[in-house]
Every structure is written in C-alpha cells, then in structure tokens.
Design a protein around this motif. Sequence first.
Motif, PDB file in Angstrom:
ATOM      1  N   UNK A   1       0.804  -1.210   0.000  1.00 42.70           N
ATOM      2  CA  UNK A   1       0.000   0.000   0.000  1.00 42.70           C
ATOM      3  C   UNK A   1       0.836   1.258   0.000  1.00 42.70           C
ATOM      4  N   UNK A   2       0.158   2.377  -0.178  1.00 42.00           N
ATOM      5  CA  UNK A   2       0.778   3.701  -0.177  1.00 42.00           C
ATOM      6  C   UNK A   2       0.438   4.370   1.148  1.00 42.00           C
ATOM      7  N   UNK A   3       1.449   4.882   1.832  1.00 36.15           N
ATOM      8  CA  UNK A   3       1.277   5.443   3.163  1.00 36.15           C
ATOM      9  C   UNK A   3       2.099   6.712   3.320  1.00 36.15           C
ATOM     10  N   UNK A   4       1.781   7.474   4.354  1.00 38.44           N
ATOM     11  CA  UNK A   4       2.596   8.610   4.752  1.00 38.44           C
ATOM     12  C   UNK A   4       3.476   8.224   5.939  1.00 38.44           C
ATOM     13  N   UNK A   5       3.270   7.031   6.482  1.00 35.43           N
ATOM     14  CA  UNK A   5       4.016   6.565   7.649  1.00 35.43           C
ATOM     15  C   UNK A   5       5.488   6.363   7.342  1.00 35.43           C
ATOM     16  N   UNK A   6       6.334   6.801   8.270  1.00 34.47           N
ATOM     17  CA  UNK A   6       7.757   6.487   8.171  1.00 34.47           C
ATOM     18  C   UNK A   6       8.066   5.228   8.968  1.00 34.47           C
ATOM     19  N   UNK A   7       7.142   4.797   9.793  1.00 36.55           N
ATOM     20  CA  UNK A   7       7.256   3.554  10.555  1.00 36.55           C
ATOM     21  C   UNK A   7       6.280   2.548   9.945  1.00 36.55           C
ATOM     22  N   UNK A   8       6.457   1.256  10.246  1.00 34.13           N
ATOM     23  CA  UNK A   8       5.522   0.267   9.673  1.00 34.13           C
ATOM     24  C   UNK A   8       4.072   0.642   9.957  1.00 34.13           C
ATOM     25  N   UNK A   9       3.207   0.435   8.959  1.00 31.40           N
ATOM     26  CA  UNK A   9       1.800   0.802   9.128  1.00 31.40           C
ATOM     27  C   UNK A   9       1.169   0.110  10.326  1.00 31.40           C
ATOM     28  N   UNK A  10       0.341   0.856  11.010  1.00 32.30           N
ATOM     29  CA  UNK A  10      -0.393   0.353  12.166  1.00 32.30           C
ATOM     30  C   UNK A  10      -1.766  -0.107  11.689  1.00 32.30           C
ATOM     31  N   UNK A  11      -2.617  -0.572  12.616  1.00 34.76           N
ATOM     32  CA  UNK A  11      -3.983  -0.918  12.195  1.00 34.76           C
ATOM     33  C   UNK A  11      -4.715   0.271  11.574  1.00 34.76           C
ATOM     34  N   UNK A  12      -4.325   1.502  11.925  1.00 33.13           N
ATOM     35  CA  UNK A  12      -4.915   2.703  11.332  1.00 33.13           C
ATOM     36  C   UNK A  12      -3.834   3.449  10.559  1.00 33.13           C
ATOM     37  N   UNK A  13      -3.516   2.992   9.354  1.00 34.29           N
ATOM     38  CA  UNK A  13      -2.419   3.621   8.606  1.00 34.29           C
ATOM     39  C   UNK A  13      -2.778   5.032   8.166  1.00 34.29           C
ATOM     40  N   UNK A  14      -1.761   5.856   8.051  1.00 34.40           N
ATOM     41  CA  UNK A  14      -1.944   7.208   7.540  1.00 34.40           C
ATOM     42  C   UNK A  14      -1.828   7.126   6.027  1.00 34.40           C
ATOM     43  N   UNK A  15      -2.931   7.370   5.332  1.00 34.30           N
ATOM     44  CA  UNK A  15      -2.937   7.214   3.878  1.00 34.30           C
ATOM     45  C   UNK A  15      -3.701   8.331   3.194  1.00 34.30           C
ATOM     46  N   UNK A  16      -3.654   9.535   3.773  1.00 31.70           N
ATOM     47  CA  UNK A  16      -4.301  10.663   3.128  1.00 31.70           C
ATOM     48  C   UNK A  16      -3.580  11.945   3.522  1.00 31.70           C
ATOM     49  N   UNK A  17      -3.631  12.910   2.617  1.00 28.14           N
ATOM     50  CA  UNK A  17      -2.955  14.181   2.847  1.00 28.14           C
ATOM     51  C   UNK A  17      -3.811  15.324   2.326  1.00 28.14           C
ATOM     52  N   UNK A  18      -3.806  16.403   3.051  1.00 30.80           N
ATOM     53  CA  UNK A  18      -4.462  17.628   2.607  1.00 30.80           C
ATOM     54  C   UNK A  18      -3.528  18.795   2.884  1.00 30.80           C
ATOM     55  N   UNK A  19      -3.700  19.838   2.133  1.00 30.02           N
ATOM     56  CA  UNK A  19      -2.867  21.022   2.316  1.00 30.02           C
ATOM     57  C   UNK A  19      -3.500  22.194   1.607  1.00 30.02           C
ATOM     58  N   UNK A  20      -2.786  23.287   1.616  1.00 30.07           N
ATOM     59  CA  UNK A  20      -3.275  24.483   0.945  1.00 30.07           C
ATOM     60  C   UNK A  20      -2.338  24.835  -0.195  1.00 30.07           C
ATOM     61  N   UNK A  21      -2.937  25.154  -1.341  1.00 39.50           N
ATOM     62  CA  UNK A  21      -2.124  25.545  -2.493  1.00 39.50           C
ATOM     63  C   UNK A  21      -1.231  24.421  -2.992  1.00 39.50           C
ATOM     64  N   UNK A  22      -0.008  24.752  -3.263  1.00 35.24           N
ATOM     65  CA  UNK A  22       1.002  23.812  -3.764  1.00 35.24           C
ATOM     66  C   UNK A  22       1.728  23.271  -2.540  1.00 35.24           C
ATOM     67  N   UNK A  23       1.598  21.957  -2.261  1.00 32.00           N
ATOM     68  CA  UNK A  23       2.204  21.419  -1.039  1.00 32.00           C
ATOM     69  C   UNK A  23       2.875  20.067  -1.292  1.00 32.00           C
ATOM     70  N   UNK A  24       3.925  19.749  -0.486  1.00 32.86           N
ATOM     71  CA  UNK A  24       4.632  18.480  -0.648  1.00 32.86           C
ATOM     72  C   UNK A  24       3.973  17.358   0.145  1.00 32.86           C
ATOM     73  N   UNK A  25       4.144  16.125  -0.357  1.00 30.21           N
ATOM     74  CA  UNK A  25       3.681  14.921   0.322  1.00 30.21           C
ATOM     75  C   UNK A  25       4.798  13.880   0.209  1.00 30.21           C
ATOM     76  N   UNK A  26       5.118  13.242   1.326  1.00 29.95           N
ATOM     77  CA  UNK A  26       6.111  12.171   1.300  1.00 29.95           C
ATOM     78  C   UNK A  26       5.384  10.832   1.365  1.00 29.95           C
TER      79      UNK A  26
END
Length: 190
Positions: free
Chosen positions: A29-54
């Motif tokens: 899967x695709x995640x924002x986590x830098x650590x192994x995914x948990x039962x509730x993985x972080x898999x969404x991003x929001x921002x304003x204007x032009x923003x970076x996502x890792x």
Amino acid sequence: MKRILLITVAVLLIASFAHAQLPPVGYIGLYLNTEPPSPDPIACATGAGFYPVEMYIWALPNEKGMMCAEFMVTYPVNVIQSTVTTNPLVCVTLGTLDTGMSACLCTCAWDWTWYFHQLLYVTDPTPTECTIVKHPDPNIPCVQHANCDPGYPTECCIVHTKLLLNQECPPENPVGTEEASWGAIKDLVK
C-alpha cells in the motif's frame, strides 16, 4: 549442553510464533508513515495551495515471506512526481514506479518492509488519489509478491491502501475493506 538446547528450542518457538502471525495473503500500500503501518495507517494528505507529500510504499509478506514485489503506481494530473528513494534493503529494481516496477530485496522479509519513498507535490485542491495497480506486463496477472519458497514463486497480494489527496481521512471504504463474496475472496488467494 541442556541450556544451549533449551535456548535453541525457545528461539525456534519464538521465530515460528512470529511467522505464524503473518497473514495468508500479503499486502502492499501507499502510506505517509515512516514507521511500519499500524492498524490505522496514515494514507491521506491535505494542504493548501502547492504542497509536498512524502509517500512510502510499504508491503507486508504472507506466511511464506517476501522476496520481491511487482506493481505500478498511478498518479493523478494534480501531482508532480519528484525524488524516489529506494530502501537500502532492495538489491534489484527493474522499471519505474509509474511505468511498472519489479523490485527484489537482498534477503527475505518477514515483517512490514518499505520498498520506496517518494516526494510528491500536489498542485491544487482537487480531490484525487495515487493508487497501486497491476504491473502492465501481460505476463504479470496481478499486484504480486515473490515469496521465500525455493524458486521464489509469485503470489497475488492485496492492495491495502491508496493515497488520498484532498479528501476525507479516513475514507468510508478504504481499499481492502470492501464487502466481497466468499468466491471473490478465494480468487484473491489463487
């Protein structure tokens, strides 16, 4: 001598217990986590204007372990792809993330492992998503892992999450939790 034998048996039992906890079908899967995914993985991003996502591409092997993964990542038009970092545990890569990737680890994995980290730039507030899909090679039938059995046979794996951009987090029906018939579930294992 008895002490060494007892320690050896204990280590083998602990190792077999750890391997027994792996699912019968692997995940990616695709995640924002830098650590192994948990039962509730972080898999969404929001921002304003032009923003970076890792973004990280994480995979969990099945009970037979994981040596390689084959997949492709799709990107929406409001995402600019930037730097890709390959995990040092990856020894072989063939292709690119957006045209089809085959990547193999140096040794078998028995736990969550990230294959790639990529910096993305979201250019506007349009709700979109990045997803993992089947490699475009017609000889590759699905998103798949090669397990650690002799010859490294391939098996289909489950796409666990997609990366939602400018959307509700968590989604109502994340990937991997949709309702399916028992026949559809058995087809995943084949």
